[in-house]
Design an enzyme around this catalytic site. Structure first.
Site, PDB file in Angstrom:
ATOM      1  N   CYS A 412       0.091 -51.717   6.368  1.00 52.39           N
ATOM      2  CA  CYS A 412      -1.362 -51.759   6.563  1.00 52.39           C
ATOM      3  C   CYS A 412      -2.036 -52.367   5.330  1.00 52.39           C
ATOM      4  O   CYS A 412      -1.839 -51.888   4.211  1.00 52.39           O
ATOM      5  CB  CYS A 412      -1.899 -50.358   6.818  1.00 52.39           C
ATOM      6  SG  CYS A 412      -3.677 -50.312   7.137  1.00 52.39           S
ATOM      7  N   ASP A 515       2.331 -64.585  14.977  1.00 55.66           N
ATOM      8  CA  ASP A 515       1.958 -65.869  15.587  1.00 55.66           C
ATOM      9  C   ASP A 515       2.689 -66.178  16.888  1.00 55.66           C
ATOM     10  O   ASP A 515       2.941 -67.349  17.186  1.00 55.66           O
ATOM     11  CB  ASP A 515       2.181 -67.020  14.594  1.00 55.66           C
ATOM     12  CG  ASP A 515       1.392 -66.867  13.323  1.00 55.66           C
ATOM     13  OD1 ASP A 515       0.365 -66.175  13.354  1.00 55.66           O
ATOM     14  OD2 ASP A 515       1.807 -67.411  12.287  1.00 55.66           O
TER      15      ASP A 515
END
Length: 667
Positions: A412, A515
């Site tokens: 995170c 991606d």
């Protein structure tokens, strides 16, 4: 050959093309702009004029549009700033120069985004609420005259908002609606005298079924708040850490000499032999063994006996060649995961939960651990930065929650988590990281997985150093996001580095993340040797990506099919959050958050170059019908229109600002 350029904090990738024109056509595509067929391109003004007229432009304007040459000046300048929606992305260098001027003018530097983001509680959309005791079969109210809610059904119905539709999803599915007259579809299951109806055949068919598990038990919540929950296994492990950190005899002697005290002679009960005996009783965590305790038994052991599993006997999970839906904060809720399961997601994981909030028994945090019956391979992700809280939280989950694995969030990037030492911060605190992993492994009966990034700093990768160590610490699977904390989404994921790390992790499964938006992207990613793929933003933009990958095709999904997906989400949301006004507006809020990603999708039939890349932003284009154009809008007001098709009109005091956009909606 590909060329990457950064525009406003997001990487833009495009093939090398001839001289770039301003109009956004395929023979002159701007960097980072999706290549759309010229016939569908339009200007910003015409696009919004078309949507505002509900797809019915005056004949004069339609004729002008047909006669307008494609190289007209009206097609230029489609990225100008507007008050209606965010300005187009600018090159990173230009944006930085403008920001410097802004900071100088203001005299201080602005940090963060959307600091004053409006937050309206779902209860604020209803002036008067009916007491649950009345809504649920006229039970007696425990609060009596002190109750602040209405008890007169007729008075409540006079002020209740109009029903949204003629049929109730909960009644049609379960044979009864828990929300009674407060349901926004109440006409489907209430009589003229406001009594709830039941379909006994459907109710009987649902007997014994538990659609959602892992709810917080009220008794457990009270015991957590009063600190009455015992963490025996965690205490055993934490004692080993405390003993390992205690100074030895020489260090104690030196410390006492520095303090001016004479060392005391060891007493008879503190002999070296006794110390060795004490050390022998502590659990040997590193070796993964456990000392046997003397237990009086009568006769042979049976299956009913509680036997602690050894590490080699932990529940086994086959992670090989799976499609993993990433744990997505805000958008990765249970209804969204159900949508992705319908499209073929193999592994699902709950949203990141803070271990301290779970230990405090916070209802909102425990809601992130809920599991639907359709999630056959499900895990929960927790975040923390200390071995004691993380180990206790793991033991709590192990004893009270039904999961297939537990994941540690060490990737995170947000400041709130990182500055406390959690998230990406764990990658730089290897000693604490090791203690956390070993402690959680010690108390868990299910596999422990870890999600990491390449590192904290952009030019200094550390994942390849951590992975061999994590194999020794007992991790069952690693997920690697191919970006560092500093990069966020400013550059493409480094799949070459992921390939290097996957060879280092072997035979331990390593999933790659970053991606993936199409079947082509997935095939290229699988060539790197990863054990499986984790999909995050790609699933938000097009949740049917799981079907595309499994069926090895590009799906030119229609606008009506996309609306059906949103309808499924709204039904799942009403089932999960409730079909009353409070639950309906909560469902709408999460739908709007999701629509902020769905609008980035460009239909396959409109593209000149297939597939769309994840950082390609679509120019203004007209869809093949009004609904497809509406779904392409970047303006939140148009997202609200879509939500009103499924959940009825928004309340008068409704406002919304999505996390990932700068335009807001207020009514």
């Amino acid at each position: 050959m590909e060329e990457a350029a950064s525009h406003g904090g997001e990487t833009q990738v495009t093939e090398k093309v001839p001289e770039l024109a301003v109009d956004g056509r395929r023979d002159g595509v701007r960097k980072g702009t999706a290549g759309i067929k010229t016939d569908f391109l339009t200007t910003k003004d015409k696009f919004h004029e078309f949507l505002d007229s509900n797809g019915q432009l005056p004949k004069e304007k339609e004729e002008k549009k047909e006669n307008l040459p494609h190289d007209s000046d009206e097609l230029k300048g489609t990225t100008e700033a507007s008050e209606e929606e965010p300005a187009a992305k600018k090159p990173k260098v230009e944006q930085q120069e403008e920001n410097k001027l802004t900071w100088k003018q203001q005299g201080k530097r602005q940090r963060g985004q959307n600091k004053s983001r409006p937050h309206v509680k779902p209860t604020a959309y209803e002036d008067q609420r009916l007491c649950q005791s009345v809504a649920q079969e006229n039970r007696k109210c425990h609060y009596g005259d002190k109750c602040k809610f209405l008890h007169d059904v007729a008075e409540y119905m006079a002020s209740k908002p109009a029903d949204v539709g003629p049929s109730c999803y909960l009644y049609d599915t379960f044979g009864a609606c828990f929300y009674g007259v407060t349901c926004r579809f109440a006409l489907a299951h209430t009589t003229a005298d406001f009594q709830s109806m039941r379909d006994e055949a459907r109710v009987k068919a649902q007997e014994g079924r538990t659609p959602v598990r892992n709810s917080l038990d009220k008794d457990l919540q009270i015991r957590l708040r009063k600190h009455h929950v015992a963490f025996d296994r965690s205490a055993e492990y934490l004692q080993t850490i405390a003993k390992a950190q205690e100074p030895g005899p020489k260090q104690q002697q030196q410390q006492e000499e520095r303090n001016g005290n004479q060392p005391e002679a060891p007493s008879s009960d503190q002999t070296p032999a006794a110390e060795g005996a004490n050390e022998a009783t502590a659990p040997d965590v590193e070796a993964g063994t456990e000392n046997k305790t003397t237990v009086k038994t009568i006769g042979p052991l049976t299956d009913a006996d509680v036997i602690k599993l050894r590490p080699c006997e932990k529940k086994q999970v086959d992670f090989q060649d799976k499609l993993y839906l990433a744990p997505l904060t805000t958008c990765g809720n249970l209804p969204f995961r159900r949508v992705c399961k319908r499209f073929g997601a193999d592994i699902t994981c709950g949203e990141m939960a803070m271990c301290t909030n779970l230990l405090q028994g916070q209802q909102s945090e425990w809601a992130l651990l809920k599991r639907h019956e359709s999630e056959d391979l499900f895990g929960v992700q927790i975040e923390g930065c200390f071995p004691d809280t993380m180990t206790r939280c793991a033991e709590l989950i192990n004893n009270h929650i039904d999961v297939d694995f537990v994941d540690i969030n060490s990737g995170c990037p947000i400041d709130l988590v990182y500055k406390k030492g959690g998230g990406c911060g764990l990658m730089t605190r290897t000693r604490k990281f090791e203690q956390i992993i070993r402690g959680m492994n010690y108390v868990l009966d299910v596999p422990l997985t870890v999600k990491i990034r390449t590192g904290v700093h952009e030019k200094y990768n550390v994942a390849h150093k951590l992975i061999p160590e994590m194999k020794k610490w007992g991790v069952s699977m690693i997920t690697l996001h191919g970006r560092s904390r500093e990069q966020r989404y400013t550059k493409l994921a480094d799949w070459d580095y992921i390939n290097t790390c996957s060879s280092l992790a072997s035979p331990l499964p390593l999933f790659g993340n970053g991606d993936i938006l199409s079947y082509d992207d997935a095939m290229k990613a699988r060539e790197t040797g990863v054990s499986g793929l984790m999909i995050a933003r790609g699933a938000l933009i097009k949740p049917w990506i799981f079907t595309e990958i499994k069926e090895r095709r590009h799906w030119d999904i229609s606008s009506s099919e996309r609306l059906d997906n949103l309808r499924n989400f709204s039904n799942y949301g009403l089932e999960h959050w409730g079909s009353d006004t409070r639950g309906l507006e909560k469902t709408r809020t999460f739908m709007l958050e999701w629509l902020s990603f769905l609008c980035r999708y460009v239909p396959v039939g409109l593209l000149e170059r297939v597939p769309q890349r994840i950082n390609d932003r679509p120019p203004y284009y007209m869809g093949r019908n009004y609904l497809e154009s509406l779904m392409a809008s970047q303006h939140v007001g148009d997202w609200v229109k879509i939500s009103e098709m499924l959940l009825g009109p928004v309340p008068k005091n409704f406002n919304f600002l999505p996390k990932h956009k700068a335009n807001a909606y207020e009514k």
